[in-house]
Design a protein around this motif. Structure first.
Motif, short mmCIF file in Angstrom:
data_model
loop_
_atom_site.label_atom_id
_atom_site.label_comp_id
_atom_site.label_asym_id
_atom_site.label_seq_id
_atom_site.Cartn_x
_atom_site.Cartn_y
_atom_site.Cartn_z
N GLY A 99 -131.01 10.91 -47.44
CA GLY A 99 -129.57 10.36 -46.93
C GLY A 99 -129.56 9.06 -46.13
N GLU A 118 -126.72 13.39 -39.76
CA GLU A 118 -128.05 13.56 -40.53
C GLU A 118 -129.24 13.44 -39.81
OE1 GLU A 118 -126.49 11.69 -44.85
OE2 GLU A 118 -127.80 10.55 -43.64
N ARG A 159 -121.92 13.69 -49.16
CA ARG A 159 -121.60 14.33 -47.84
C ARG A 159 -120.57 14.38 -47.26
NH1 ARG A 159 -127.92 13.61 -46.01
NH2 ARG A 159 -128.65 15.55 -46.93
N LYS A 180 -123.78 19.61 -41.54
CA LYS A 180 -123.57 18.02 -41.93
C LYS A 180 -122.29 18.10 -42.31
CE LYS A 180 -128.39 17.20 -43.02
NZ LYS A 180 -128.82 18.50 -43.00
N ILE A 181 -121.85 18.82 -43.62
CA ILE A 181 -120.62 18.92 -44.16
C ILE A 181 -119.33 19.13 -42.94
CG2 ILE A 181 -119.29 19.78 -45.86
CD1 ILE A 181 -121.28 19.66 -47.71
N SER A 201 -125.53 10.46 -49.17
CA SER A 201 -124.84 10.50 -47.70
C SER A 201 -123.01 10.40 -48.16
CB SER A 201 -125.23 9.30 -47.03
OG SER A 201 -126.30 9.47 -46.44
N GLU A 253 -127.11 21.82 -45.58
CA GLU A 253 -126.15 20.93 -45.62
C GLU A 253 -124.92 21.47 -45.05
OE1 GLU A 253 -126.02 18.05 -47.87
OE2 GLU A 253 -127.96 18.39 -47.25
#
Length: 258
Positions: free
Chosen positions: A209, A202, A70, A129-130, A67, A126
């Motif tokens: 994560g 998430e 990220r 999320k990013i 996490s 991903e």
């Protein structure tokens, strides 16, 4: 000693009140587990027990590390773009007039409002999320940097130009140092916003994560693991904020003294 004793004392008082509340039996242990049960869950998700490694095959420190990666990528991208946009908007009037309403609009949106759209556009890996963390971190830095740049003393700018400084020299030697304290405050706010958006980021395919662990444990009413995850997020956030404060004192030691 007082600076150490007061936080420790408040922590012990909180644990005592928590234990008394759990022992009172007003709510079931599913809703309010005692501290000992949360500690046991912490040990379980941090080690291998009964052939099970951590939570869902990943230990707590590994969940937290994924996490944090990220957040570093997403918030880092949002911070860099926010600083650059803030400098441009603070020095070029028409750019500020063009983009400031959009940044304000983005700043008022809760992360969940556009996360579903990011999933449609970018899938469930991903990328959304990013991107969510970057979008959440961008507005605070952009707004604080813009405000700081526009507040730079014009007498300093005019003095630099009178001494032959170019536009770039003025930005580099006058504007950036003057705006740096407020920019660092915006960075601290951006990291806090990114942390508050972590669980939202998430929600989908978040395991491994720490936010995904909290969400998955909540689905099964596993309150001790949920509390372990929340405490891990909070403690790591405190550590990172402390590091940012140290960075601020090192970079702008004159803040608060002039």
């Amino acid at each position: 000693m007082r600076h150490i004793a007061l936080p420790i004392g408040s922590l012990l008082l909180f644990l005592l009140l928590w234990q008394l509340l759990a022992a009172a039996g007003t709510w079931s242990e599913t809703l309010v587990p005692p501290p000992a049960k949360v500690w046991s869950a912490f040990i379980d998700v941090s080690t291998t027990h009964d052939g099970v490694r951590g939570y869902n095959g990943t230990t707590l420190i590994e969940h937290l590390g994924i996490s944090l990666r990220r957040i570093a990528l997403g918030a880092g991208l949002g911070i860099v773009l926010g600083v650059l946009f803030g400098l441009v908007m603070g020095t070029v009037g028409w750019v500020r007039s063009l983009f400031e309403p959009w940044i304000t609009f983005l700043r008022t949106l809760p992360p969940l409002a556009y996360f579903s759209l990011l999933i449609i556009w970018l899938g469930i890996n991903e990328e959304p999320k990013i991107t969510l963390l970057a979008v959440a971190a961008f507005p605070p830095v952009a707004v604080s940097t813009t405000t700081a740049v526009t507040a730079v003393s014009q007498s300093l700018v005019e003095a630099a130009r009178a001494l032959g400084a170019s536009r770039w020299d003025v930005v580099k030697d006058v504007v950036v140092p003057s705006a740096l304290p407020e920019t660092l405050t915006g960075i601290r706010l951006a990291v806090g916003v990114a942390y508050s958006s972590l669980v939202a980021a998430e929600l989908v395919n978040g395991l491994p994560g720490i936010g995904g662990m909290v969400k998955d444990a909540a689905n099964y009413n596993n309150t001790p693991v949920v509390l372990v995850g929340i405490i891990a997020i909070g403690v790591s956030g405190l550590v990172i904020d402390g590091l940012l404060l140290r960075l601020e004192r090192a970079v702008v030691p004159w803040r608060g003294h002039v």
